[in-house]
Design a protein around this motif. Structure first.
Motif, PDB file in Angstrom:
ATOM      1  N   ALA A  82      44.027  37.802  48.388  1.00  0.00           N
ATOM      2  CA  ALA A  82      44.109  37.376  46.987  1.00  0.00           C
ATOM      3  C   ALA A  82      43.291  38.283  46.072  1.00  0.00           C
ATOM      4  CB  ALA A  82      43.641  35.928  46.842  1.00  0.00           C
ATOM      5  N   THR A  83      42.047  38.573  46.450  1.00  0.00           N
ATOM      6  CA  THR A  83      41.204  39.401  45.585  1.00  0.00           C
ATOM      7  C   THR A  83      41.715  40.829  45.499  1.00  0.00           C
ATOM      8  OG1 THR A  83      39.647  39.835  47.400  1.00  0.00           O
ATOM      9  CG2 THR A  83      39.131  38.000  45.910  1.00  0.00           C
ATOM     10  N   SER A  88      44.089  44.906  42.142  1.00  0.00           N
ATOM     11  CA  SER A  88      44.948  46.090  42.094  1.00  0.00           C
ATOM     12  C   SER A  88      46.109  45.939  41.107  1.00  0.00           C
ATOM     13  CB  SER A  88      45.490  46.421  43.484  1.00  0.00           C
ATOM     14  OG  SER A  88      46.321  45.383  43.957  1.00  0.00           O
ATOM     15  N   LEU A  89      46.508  44.723  40.787  1.00  0.00           N
ATOM     16  CA  LEU A  89      47.670  44.535  39.927  1.00  0.00           C
ATOM     17  C   LEU A  89      47.362  44.110  38.493  1.00  0.00           C
ATOM     18  CD1 LEU A  89      50.167  42.812  42.403  1.00  0.00           C
ATOM     19  CD2 LEU A  89      50.049  45.228  41.750  1.00  0.00           C
ATOM     20  N   GLY A  94      43.977  42.555  30.944  1.00  0.00           N
ATOM     21  CA  GLY A  94      45.021  41.649  31.406  1.00  0.00           C
ATOM     22  C   GLY A  94      44.555  40.207  31.348  1.00  0.00           C
ATOM     23  N   HIS A  95      45.473  39.311  31.637  1.00  0.00           N
ATOM     24  CA  HIS A  95      45.162  37.886  31.566  1.00  0.00           C
ATOM     25  C   HIS A  95      45.895  37.175  32.700  1.00  0.00           C
ATOM     26  CE1 HIS A  95      43.659  34.416  29.281  1.00  0.00           C
ATOM     27  NE2 HIS A  95      44.713  33.794  29.792  1.00  0.00           N
ATOM     28  N   ILE A  96      45.188  36.263  33.349  1.00  0.00           N
ATOM     29  CA  ILE A  96      45.758  35.491  34.458  1.00  0.00           C
ATOM     30  C   ILE A  96      45.837  34.029  34.058  1.00  0.00           C
ATOM     31  CG2 ILE A  96      45.334  34.677  36.811  1.00  0.00           C
ATOM     32  CD1 ILE A  96      43.968  37.337  37.359  1.00  0.00           C
ATOM     33  N   VAL A  97      46.959  33.421  34.365  1.00  0.00           N
ATOM     34  CA  VAL A  97      47.115  31.983  34.181  1.00  0.00           C
ATOM     35  C   VAL A  97      47.195  31.377  35.579  1.00  0.00           C
ATOM     36  CG1 VAL A  97      48.567  30.118  33.289  1.00  0.00           C
ATOM     37  CG2 VAL A  97      48.340  32.269  31.997  1.00  0.00           C
ATOM     38  N   GLY A 118      36.844  42.693  32.459  1.00  0.00           N
ATOM     39  CA  GLY A 118      37.662  42.657  31.257  1.00  0.00           C
ATOM     40  C   GLY A 118      39.000  41.963  31.437  1.00  0.00           C
ATOM     41  N   ILE A 119      39.091  41.094  32.435  1.00  0.00           N
ATOM     42  CA  ILE A 119      40.333  40.357  32.698  1.00  0.00           C
ATOM     43  C   ILE A 119      40.115  38.898  32.322  1.00  0.00           C
ATOM     44  CG2 ILE A 119      41.967  39.619  34.485  1.00  0.00           C
ATOM     45  CD1 ILE A 119      41.213  42.234  35.989  1.00  0.00           C
ATOM     46  N   GLY A 120      40.958  38.396  31.423  1.00  0.00           N
ATOM     47  CA  GLY A 120      40.845  37.018  30.976  1.00  0.00           C
ATOM     48  C   GLY A 120      41.542  36.051  31.909  1.00  0.00           C
TER      49      GLY A 120
END
Length: 138
Positions: A82-83, A88-89, A94-97, A118-120
């Motif tokens: 998962a990590t 890597s993607l 970027g932002h993850i829901v 810097g990923i929300g």
């Protein structure tokens, strides 16, 4: 005494029809010169199970060939998979829901570690369809 009888006469399997299952975390070198050659990239071997072993290397090659893929990576744990995938993607900015029923340690990684890169992240209750729809629009 724990390793009695193992090292002196233990054969190195080279001509087995199938790849033997290697169940060890550590590998040995015959001497210091062999270790130095390994560290300098002049001798191919294995050092520690975390970095690979003959069994996983063979399985990766088989899967890559079956999938007609350039390469394959077998993960030693779900969290590792998962990590690695997320880092890597998902690029900086970027932002993850994700949802509140996401595996807790993965959710903690998303909420605490990825923002430092810097990923929300937005976490929504999976039964909150409107909240999910809103989060996906961002």
């Amino acid at each position: 005494s724990v390793h009695g009888g193992e090292r002196a006469g233990r054969p190195k399997v080279k001509d087995s029809l199938t790849t033997p299952i290697v169940q060890t975390a550590t590998f040995t070198f015959e001497n210091t010169a062999e270790l130095i050659a390994y560290q300098e990239g002049r001798y191919q071997s294995f050092e520690y199970g975390r970095y690979g072993n003959p069994t996983t290397m063979t399985a990766e090659q088989k899967i890559a060939e079956m999938e007609v893929a350039e390469d394959c990576l077998i993960s030693t744990s779900g969290m590792y998979a998962a990590t690695t995938m997320l880092m890597s993607l998902v690029p900086p900015g970027g932002h993850i829901v994700t949802t509140t029923d996401c595996y807790r340690r993965t959710r903690q990684f998303i909420q605490t570690f990825l923002p430092k890169m810097g990923i929300g992240a937005t976490v929504v209750d999976p039964s909150d369809y409107e909240g999910l729809e809103e989060a996906l629009k961002k």
